[in-house]
Design an enzyme around this catalytic site. Structure first.
Site, PDB file in Angstrom:
ATOM      1  N   HIS A  47      76.353  15.565 -14.627  1.00 43.57           N
ATOM      2  CA  HIS A  47      76.735  14.710 -13.508  1.00 43.57           C
ATOM      3  C   HIS A  47      75.981  15.119 -12.253  1.00 43.57           C
ATOM      4  O   HIS A  47      75.404  16.213 -12.167  1.00 43.57           O
ATOM      5  CB  HIS A  47      78.250  14.777 -13.261  1.00 43.57           C
ATOM      6  CG  HIS A  47      78.752  16.135 -12.860  1.00 43.57           C
ATOM      7  ND1 HIS A  47      78.700  16.610 -11.567  1.00 43.57           N
ATOM      8  CD2 HIS A  47      79.335  17.120 -13.592  1.00 43.57           C
ATOM      9  CE1 HIS A  47      79.220  17.814 -11.510  1.00 43.57           C
ATOM     10  NE2 HIS A  47      79.608  18.155 -12.728  1.00 43.57           N
TER      11      HIS A  47
ATOM     12  N   CYS B  28      79.536  22.685 -16.288  1.00 42.88           N
ATOM     13  CA  CYS B  28      78.834  21.410 -16.346  1.00 42.88           C
ATOM     14  C   CYS B  28      77.356  21.580 -15.991  1.00 42.88           C
ATOM     15  O   CYS B  28      76.938  22.617 -15.473  1.00 42.88           O
ATOM     16  CB  CYS B  28      79.463  20.414 -15.380  1.00 42.88           C
ATOM     17  SG  CYS B  28      81.041  19.725 -15.945  1.00 42.88           S
TER      18      CYS B  28
END
Length: 313
Positions: free
Chosen positions: A124, A137
Site C-alpha cells: 500500500h 506491510c
C-alpha cells in the site's frame, strides 16, 4: 518524502538495455541502485498487456513490476521493521481497496491497498523513510502504489525474497518435462478450485511440486533433478502457440540471463508423465512457477515460508 515519475524515454534507458546486449536493469547505468526513498521508474508502454508479477526484495528495499515477462517498473519500498518482519514467500493478491483503513493499527490509512495475507500483510501507499519501518506491510510511494494498483487484478503473484538477487522468471521450464525417473505418485484434484490463477511451486530440497489455483492446493507430486537447485527462480507463462509454451525469464539485477531457457536447462528436471499431463490441463498464460532451493516447510532457519494463502478465509 518525494515521489516522481521519470519520463518514458528515461525509464527505458534505465530499466532496459537492447536485446542484443542482454543487459539487466541494474547494468544500464546504475540508476536503479541510486533511487532515493520515494522515487520510482515506470514505463508501462513497453508491455501494454499481459500477466503481471511483482517481486519484492527485502535486501535492496525495492519492488519490481513485470508485465508479460517484461520489467515495466521498479520502486523503492519500506518493509517490516525489527519485531515486525515482512514474511518471505509466494503470495497472491487476495483483496484490493483504494481507500482501505487498517483495523489493526489505529485506523491507519492504507491507500491503494493490495492484501497479501489475511493476517495483515499488504502492499500500500505509505511513508518511505529510507529503511524498513512498517509493521510488516510493503509501503510504496503513493504515486507508484496508484499506478501498480491500476494494472493488477486479484490472484496475481507477488514474490517476497530476502535475497539481494531477486528471483527470476523464464521459458518452458525443464522442471515440467516428462521422464520415467521421477516417482509415479502424485495427487491431483482440480475440482477443489475449478477456476482462477494457477501458481506452481517447486522445492529443490523437498523434491516436490505443489500446484495452487486461487491459493488452494489442487495437486502435488514428486520431481527429480539432474543437478541441485542453486538459487530461487520464478517463471511466468507468456503464451502458448504451435511451438509450445513460452515462459519468460525476467532480466533482474545481478543476473545477466535473459530470454528462454536452453534445451539443456529444460532437461534438468523430470516429472512423472501422468503428473506432467495433468499440469498441462491447467497451465495458461499468466501461470506462475516458483523454483526454490529451500524446503517448503521452512526458510532454512526454522522460519515458516508462506506459499500462497487462499482467496477466501
Amino acid at each position: 518524502m518525494t515521489t516522481r515519475r521519470l519520463t518514458c524515454s528515461l525509464a527505458l534507458a534505465l530499466l532496459f538495455a537492447t536485446t542484443a546486449s542482454a543487459q539487466t536493469p541494474s547494468s544500464v547505468d546504475g540508476r536503479i541502485e541510486q533511487l532515493k526513498p520515494g522515487e520510482y521508474l515506470w514505463a508501462p508502454e513497453i508491455a501494454p498487456a499481459g500477466p503481471v508479477t511483482v517481486i519484492v526484495s527485502l535486501a535492496t528495499q525495492k519492488a519490481y513490476a513485470y508485465r508479460n515477462g517484461v520489467a515495466i517498473g521498479v520502486s523503492t519500498v519500506s518493509t517490516g521493521s525489527d519485531g515486525h518482519a515482512t514474511p518471505t514467500g509466494v503470495f497472491t493478491v487476495l483483496q484490493k481497496d483504494v481507500d482501505h483503513v487498517s483495523n489493526l493499527y489505529k485506523d491507519a490509512a492504507m491507500p491503494f491497498m493490495q492484501r497479501l495475507t489475511w493476517g495483515g500483510i499488504a502492499m500500500h501507499a505509505g511513508n518511505l523513510p529510507g529503511y524498513p519501518a512498517s509493521h510488516g506491510c510493503i509501503r510504496l510511494p503513493p504515486a507508484f502504489a496508484k499506478l501498480l494498483f491500476g494494472i493488477t487484478r486479484l490472484g496475481i503473484t507477488v514474490v517476497i525474497t530476502q535475497d539481494a538477487r531477486v528471483p527470476v522468471v523464464a521459458a518452458k521450464p525443464g522442471m515440467l518435462t516428462s521422464a520415467g525417473s521421477a516417482g509415479g505418485d502424485f495427487v491431483w484434484n482440480p475440482a477443489l478450485s475449478p477456476k482462477g490463477p494457477v501458481s506452481i511451486v517447486i522445492s529443490g530440497r523437498d523434491k516436490r511440486v505443489v500446484v495452487l489455483r486461487n491459493g488452494i492446493e489442487i495437486g502435488s507430486g514428486a520431481i527429480a533433478f539432474d543437478a541441485p537447485i542453486e538459487r530461487t527462480a520464478a517463471f511466468t507463462l507468456q503464451s502458448i502457440d504451435a511451438d509450445g509454451e513460452h515462459w519468460l525469464r525476467l532480466p533482474l539485477p545481478g543476473d545477466p540471463r535473459t530470454g528462454e531457457l536452453t534445451a539443456e536447462d529444460r532437461a534438468k528436471g523430470h516429472l512423472a508423465e501422468g503428473f506432467r499431463a495433468a499440469l498441462a490441463t491447467v497451465t495458461t498464460p499468466g501461470t506462475t512457477l516458483l523454483v526454490t532451493r529451500e524446503t517448503l516447510a521452512s526458510a532454512g532457519t526454522g522460519t515458516p515460508v508462506t506459499i500462497i494463502e487462499a482467496t477466501g478465509q
